[in-house]
Design a protein around this motif. Structure first.
Motif, PDB file in Angstrom:
ATOM      1  N   THR A  29       0.833  -1.206   0.000  1.00  0.00           N
ATOM      2  CA  THR A  29       0.000   0.000   0.000  1.00  0.00           C
ATOM      3  C   THR A  29       0.865   1.252   0.000  1.00  0.00           C
ATOM      4  O   THR A  29       0.621   2.205  -0.742  1.00  0.00           O
ATOM      5  N   THR A  30       1.892   1.249   0.851  1.00  0.00           N
ATOM      6  CA  THR A  30       2.821   2.389   0.912  1.00  0.00           C
ATOM      7  C   THR A  30       3.511   2.601  -0.431  1.00  0.00           C
ATOM      8  O   THR A  30       3.610   3.725  -0.934  1.00  0.00           O
ATOM      9  N   ALA A  33       1.055   4.017  -2.949  1.00  0.00           N
ATOM     10  CA  ALA A  33       0.775   5.436  -2.678  1.00  0.00           C
ATOM     11  C   ALA A  33       1.915   6.318  -3.190  1.00  0.00           C
ATOM     12  O   ALA A  33       1.687   7.371  -3.793  1.00  0.00           O
ATOM     13  N   GLN A  34       3.158   5.880  -2.957  1.00  0.00           N
ATOM     14  CA  GLN A  34       4.319   6.646  -3.434  1.00  0.00           C
ATOM     15  C   GLN A  34       4.356   6.690  -4.959  1.00  0.00           C
ATOM     16  O   GLN A  34       4.644   7.718  -5.560  1.00  0.00           O
ATOM     17  N   GLN A  37       1.428   8.750  -6.120  1.00  0.00           N
ATOM     18  CA  GLN A  37       1.460  10.080  -5.495  1.00  0.00           C
ATOM     19  C   GLN A  37       0.076  10.520  -5.013  1.00  0.00           C
ATOM     20  O   GLN A  37      -0.389  11.625  -5.296  1.00  0.00           O
ATOM     21  N   CYS A  38      -0.590   9.595  -4.326  1.00  0.00           N
ATOM     22  CA  CYS A  38      -1.875   9.920  -3.715  1.00  0.00           C
ATOM     23  C   CYS A  38      -2.066   9.000  -2.506  1.00  0.00           C
ATOM     24  O   CYS A  38      -1.339   8.025  -2.344  1.00  0.00           O
ATOM     25  N   LYS A  39      -3.027   9.346  -1.668  1.00  0.00           N
ATOM     26  CA  LYS A  39      -3.283   8.541  -0.469  1.00  0.00           C
ATOM     27  C   LYS A  39      -3.967   7.227  -0.872  1.00  0.00           C
ATOM     28  O   LYS A  39      -4.907   7.225  -1.659  1.00  0.00           O
ATOM     29  N   ASP A  41      -5.564   3.764   0.972  1.00  0.00           N
ATOM     30  CA  ASP A  41      -5.910   3.045   2.200  1.00  0.00           C
ATOM     31  C   ASP A  41      -6.001   1.550   1.903  1.00  0.00           C
ATOM     32  O   ASP A  41      -6.139   1.144   0.756  1.00  0.00           O
ATOM     33  N   ASP A 177      -8.206   4.234  -3.167  1.00  0.00           N
ATOM     34  CA  ASP A 177      -7.855   5.665  -3.247  1.00  0.00           C
ATOM     35  C   ASP A 177      -9.207   6.370  -3.337  1.00  0.00           C
ATOM     36  O   ASP A 177      -9.810   6.695  -2.351  1.00  0.00           O
TER      37      ASP A 177
END
Length: 204
Positions: A29-30, A33-34, A37-39, A41, A177
Motif C-alpha cells: 500500500t505504501t 501510494a508513493q 502520489q496519492c493517499k 488506504d 484511493d
C-alpha cells in the motif's frame, strides 16, 4: 522430503502467514501510494486456504477478465508469486500512473508496460516483507504480464501447487484511493521453501 502439505498446515503457521499477509499488504500500500502520489488506504487482508475452483469464484467467476503479474522467486526461497486484479481496476491504476484516462479495453504497449511496473512494485513490497521477517535472501525474476480469464491465469499456479495438495494460499487485499481495488496474491513456494520459512520463523 518434507511431510508438510498445505492441507495439514498448523494453525500457528497459518497465523504467521496472516501476519506476513498484513505486513506485505501494508508495504504494498505504501509503495502504491508513493508510485501514484496519492493517499491509498487498505482494508485488513484476508488470508485464505482455498481449492482452485473456489479461487476463481472469489474473483467473480473463472471467466472474469483479470490482469495477472507472475514472477519466479530464487535465492533461499524458490517458487513463484502472482498478483491478480480485475482488468477494470488495472485500467484505473494505469490511468492514475499515467495522469490520463486509459480504457482497460485499449491497452497498448505503454499501458502494459506501466501495469507491469505497478505489479513489480507491489510484488516486490510483498517479497521484501517476507525477506525482512525471515532474514532469507529472495531474488525475484522479471515479471510476466498476462491479461486473460481468471481460470486460465490460475491454471499456472494450479500445476505448480499440485505437489502441495489441492489447496492454494491466497491473500486478498482491498486497496482504496477513490476507487476500491481488490488485489489477490498467490504465493507458491516449493515444499523445501515452506520448511525454510517455518525454520526461519522458529516454528516447526
Amino acid at each position: 522430503m518434507s511431510d508438510i502439505t498445505l492441507d495439514s498446515m498448523s494453525e500457528q503457521y497459518f497465523d504467521v502467514l496472516k501476519e506476513l499477509g498484513n505486513i506485505g499488504a501494508g508495504n504494498a500500500t505504501t509503495a502504491l501510494a508513493q508510485m501514484l502520489q496519492c493517499k491509498v488506504d487498505m482494508k485488513v487482508p484476508q488470508v485464505k486456504l482455498l481449492g482452485f475452483n473456489e479461487v476463481g469464484e472469489l474473483m467473480g467467476g473463472e471467466e472474469q477478465i483479470m490482469a495477472g503479474i507472475y514472477l519466479c522467486v530464487e535465492g533461499d526461497i524458490t517458487g513463484s508469486i502472482m498478483f491478480l486484479l480485475e482488468k477494470k481496476s488495472a485500467g484505473h491504476l494505469v490511468s492514475k500512473l499515467m495522469g490520463m484516462e486509459v480504457s482497460e479495453d485499449n491497452f497498448g504497449d505503454i499501458e502494459l508496460s506501466a501495469l507491469k511496473e505497478i505489479g513489480n512494485i507491489i510484488t516486490g513490497a510483498y517479497l521484501n516483507s517476507l525477506s525482512s521477517l525471515t532474514n532469507l535472501t529472495i531474488y525475484p525474476s522479471v515479471p510476466d504480464l498476462t491479461i486473460d480469464m481468471a481460470g486460465a491465469i490460475l491454471s499456472v499456479p494450479a500445476i505448480e501447487f499440485g505437489t502441495l495438495g489441492d489447496k492454494i494460499l491466497l491473500i486478498q487485499t482491498q486497496f482504496t484511493d477513490d476507487y476500491d481495488l481488490d488485489g489477490y496474491f498467490i504465493l507458491v513456494p516449493d515444499l523445501e521453501s515452506y520448511e525454510r520459512i517455518l525454520s526461519a520463523l522458529g516454528i516447526g
